[in-house]
Write an enzyme that holds these catalytic residues in place. Structure first.
Site, PDB file in Angstrom:
ATOM      1  N   HIS B 122       2.380  -7.227   4.222  1.00  0.00           N
ATOM      2  CA  HIS B 122       2.850  -6.397   3.110  1.00  0.00           C
ATOM      3  C   HIS B 122       3.932  -5.448   3.609  1.00  0.00           C
ATOM      4  O   HIS B 122       5.109  -5.732   3.465  1.00  0.00           O
ATOM      5  CB  HIS B 122       1.664  -5.652   2.478  1.00  0.00           C
ATOM      6  CG  HIS B 122       2.047  -4.789   1.310  1.00  0.00           C
ATOM      7  ND1 HIS B 122       1.522  -3.541   1.119  1.00  0.00           N
ATOM      8  CD2 HIS B 122       2.885  -4.997   0.290  1.00  0.00           C
ATOM      9  CE1 HIS B 122       2.039  -3.021   0.026  1.00  0.00           C
ATOM     10  NE2 HIS B 122       2.872  -3.898  -0.492  1.00  0.00           N
ATOM     11  N   CYS B 146      -3.793   0.411   4.523  1.00  0.00           N
ATOM     12  CA  CYS B 146      -2.653   1.040   3.854  1.00  0.00           C
ATOM     13  C   CYS B 146      -2.671   0.753   2.354  1.00  0.00           C
ATOM     14  O   CYS B 146      -2.629   1.669   1.541  1.00  0.00           O
ATOM     15  CB  CYS B 146      -1.335   0.570   4.462  1.00  0.00           C
ATOM     16  SG  CYS B 146      -1.056   1.273   6.106  1.00  0.00           S
ATOM     17  N   HIS B 147      -2.728  -0.556   1.990  1.00  0.00           N
ATOM     18  CA  HIS B 147      -2.668  -0.887   0.567  1.00  0.00           C
ATOM     19  C   HIS B 147      -3.725  -1.903   0.163  1.00  0.00           C
ATOM     20  O   HIS B 147      -3.596  -2.566  -0.862  1.00  0.00           O
ATOM     21  CB  HIS B 147      -1.269  -1.384   0.204  1.00  0.00           C
ATOM     22  CG  HIS B 147      -0.193  -0.416   0.593  1.00  0.00           C
ATOM     23  ND1 HIS B 147       0.513  -0.550   1.763  1.00  0.00           N
ATOM     24  CD2 HIS B 147       0.253   0.718   0.010  1.00  0.00           C
ATOM     25  CE1 HIS B 147       1.365   0.457   1.875  1.00  0.00           C
ATOM     26  NE2 HIS B 147       1.225   1.239   0.823  1.00  0.00           N
ATOM     27  N   GLY B 148      -4.751  -2.054   1.028  1.00  0.00           N
ATOM     28  CA  GLY B 148      -5.914  -2.820   0.618  1.00  0.00           C
ATOM     29  C   GLY B 148      -5.757  -4.325   0.577  1.00  0.00           C
ATOM     30  O   GLY B 148      -6.227  -4.966  -0.351  1.00  0.00           O
ATOM     31  N   PRO B 161      -1.986  -6.794  -1.989  1.00  0.00           N
ATOM     32  CA  PRO B 161      -0.554  -7.008  -2.248  1.00  0.00           C
ATOM     33  C   PRO B 161       0.189  -7.867  -1.225  1.00  0.00           C
ATOM     34  O   PRO B 161       1.327  -8.236  -1.485  1.00  0.00           O
ATOM     35  CB  PRO B 161       0.006  -5.581  -2.240  1.00  0.00           C
ATOM     36  CG  PRO B 161      -0.905  -4.824  -1.326  1.00  0.00           C
ATOM     37  CD  PRO B 161      -2.269  -5.450  -1.480  1.00  0.00           C
TER      38      PRO B 161
END
Lengths: 410, 182
Positions: B122, B146-148, B161
């Site tokens: 990502h 950070c963003h799963g 993501p």
């Protein structure tokens, strides 16, 4: 547009120009709107060359700063890494080092051009002063740049030059310790020199803007040293002098390339490839060639404080030249006596440069003292006196006149 | 094309001066490009950086179920000695249902060893999951804080993501217990 009289058929240019008259400004400084004297010879190329050399130094310098490490333990190795590992690093470093020499060569010719053609006289005194300020800052910048590789010559150059300040009575030792950030030249000295070495070129660029502004106010001098009187005396700067300046830049680049590719280390010293050693001075220590005349003047005086004062005076006296020269005629072409003394000064400065590179022994000491004495005699006695006693040759009525006469006769 | 001060007009319609203008412009442009190239190239990885572009790893001390992290080109590389259960799960997955379809056999030539560049695809964070106490996401592989993004036991993206699976670096077996990455 009403400010500059600049015209363009492009709507885009008009839109910009109405809000920010930058095209007109450029046009007036280096474009068709600048009526330059029609008789400028190749000595007038050296102003644009100096500007070009400054750009080369700033561009290569910014790039070298991406790889250089300003620390006493790492500076030398980081420079070697630039030479060996960084892509094209050797080229960039050699361009920067030899570019500095080329910059000084160009600026010296530019200064001596001004001295020959009387470019410092009314109304161009401030123009001259600003040029000398640039020259002084160039010397400081070059010196601090020379320290950065942190080799033996770097270290001992830093030691010797900063010790000049120790000649100042009473406060000297405190000033040198302040400059060093310690009790000797060391890593703190290196980091502050690096900071200032990065800063000063941009200050120089700022003073160059003032220099150009002052130049533009009364326009440049010319080989005849007489003022422009009619449009017949001029040519538009573009395309005539832009082309000529570009040609000069081409020649400049060829000469720079010869240095960089064939003699990259000719103007440096092998000792600077030995890492800095605070416990041993190299046997023969001299500055770079462009500082040698001043170095010779420093050594001509057998007194620590005296030498420093006289060396500083050698530069201060240049600031006084517009008033020391009492002749109203600018160009040496019409000054038979001044012209001879001018060439004597050129030889004198070359002799000083030669003496500066020799060990201070025997005959060299005497020659150095005589040459130093003549340097000051020239400015303080010859310039005013010749201005009073000399009978200049008749000046032409205009810049165009000699050309038109020759045409009519031929 | 009209006749200029430069000289005669040629049959094709250009004057000598036009030719000189173009020739000068082209020479100037090529020269400038050549001069600018070193200024750009100097920012590419230097020779000493490139010299560090391969890393050898001894696999013998890594026990089954353990993961280690080594550094290759300055990036973390995850090496996991997978258990029989993990291998079975990874090989049993339906490849065509994945976001970035790739079979476990393509990603791990020797099934017990999984070698991955430990950088989330990502935005470059380092996923958790190397330690047994780390959160490993819903598929038991790695989880990027950070963003799963969730990665499975083959390092393939499953949720979140990230667009692609964790990259498998180029590596080869020098012998049964040593690999050379890069």
């Amino acid at each position: 547009m009403q400010h500059t009289g600049f015209q363009s058929s492009s709507r885009f240019v008009q839109w910009i120009e109405y809000r920010l008259p930058i095209f007109g400004l450029v046009d007036q400084y280096v474009g068709r709107a600048y009526p330059a004297p029609r008789n400028l010879n190749y000595w007038w190329n050296f102003g644009s060359l100096a500007g070009f050399a400054l750009v080369i130094q700033i561009v290569t310098g910014i790039v070298l700063a991406m790889h250089y490490v300003p620390h006493g333990d790492m500076a030398f190795d980081s420079v070697e890494r630039i030479m060996r590992d960084v892509n094209q690093g050797w080229l960039l470093r050699y361009l920067h080092a030899n570019g500095a020499s080329m910059f000084f060569a160009v600026v010296y010719i530019h200064i001596f051009r001004g001295l020959y053609y009387g470019s410092y006289k009314f109304p161009r005194e401030l123009l001259w002063w600003l040029g000398l300020v640039i020259f002084l800052m160039m010397m400081a910048t070059a010196f601090m740049g020379y320290v950065l590789p942190w080799g033996q010559m770097s270290f001992w150059a830093a030691t010797v030059i900063t010790n000049l300040f120790s000649a100042i009575p009473w406060a000297g030792p405190a000033i040198t310790e302040w400059l060093w950030g310690g009790f000797v030249v060391g890593s703190p000295t290196l980091t502050r020199f690096y900071s200032l070495h990065y800063l000063l070129p941009f200050v120089i660029a700022g003073v160059v803007v003032l220099h150009l502004w002052a130049h533009h106010t009364h326009k440049g001098n010319n080989p005849l040293g007489i003022d422009v009187k009619s449009p017949k005396d001029t040519l538009p700067f573009h395309p005539y002098y832009t082309t000529k300046d570009l040609y000069g830049i081409g020649v400049f680049l060829i000469i720079l390339a010869i240095w960089v590719f064939y003699f990259p280390n000719y103007m440096s010293h092998p000792d600077n490839y030995i890492p800095a050693n605070p416990l041993q001075t190299p046997p023969h220590i001299v500055p770079e060639w462009y500082l040698l005349p001043f170095y010779a003047i420093l050594r001509a005086i057998p007194s620590k404080l005296g030498g420093v004062i006289v060396m500083a005076a050698a530069i201060v006296v240049l600031f006084l030249v517009p008033w020391l020269d009492t002749s109203r005629v600018r160009s040496a072409r019409f000054r038979p006596i001044f012209k001879q003394f001018y060439w004597l000064l050129v030889i004198d400065v070359l002799v000083l440069g030669y003496i500066g590179a020799q060990l201070p022994e025997g005959i060299f000491i005497h020659i150095g003292r005589i040459a130093t004495a003549y340097y000051f005699v020239h400015f303080l006695i010859v310039l005013p006196v010749v201005g009073w006693i000399e009978k200049p040759k008749p000046l032409p009525k205009s810049i165009a006149e000699p050309v038109l006469e020759a045409k009519a006769a031929g | 094309m009209t006749t200029t001060a430069g000289g005669a007009v040629h049959a094709e319609g250009g004057s000598r001066r036009d030719f000189l203008y173009v020739a000068t412009g082209v020479a100037g442009a090529i020269g400038t490009a050549l001069a600018v190239w070193p200024l750009i190239d100097q920012m590419n990885p230097a020779q000493d950086v490139l010299a560090l572009a391969s890393t050898e790893v001894d696999l013998s001390p890594i026990v089954e179920g353990q993961s280690i992290t080594v550094v290759w080109r300055g990036k973390p590389v995850f090496i996991r000695h997978r258990t029989a259960d993990e291998i079975a799960t990874a090989q049993g997955d339906k490849v065509e249902e994945l976001r970035d379809p790739q079979s476990d056999a393509e990603r791990a030539p020797r099934a017990e060893w999984l070698v991955l560049v430990g950088v989330c695809t990502h935005l470059g964070c380092i996923p958790l999951g190397q330690k047994s106490t780390d959160p490993r996401g819903d598929w038991g592989g790695w989880f990027c804080p950070c963003h799963g993004s969730h990665y499975d036991v083959s390092g393939r993206i499953r949720k979140g993501p990230a667009p692609r699976n964790l990259e498998v670096p180029p590596y080869e077996y020098l012998d049964d217990t040593r690999i050379k990455i890069g």
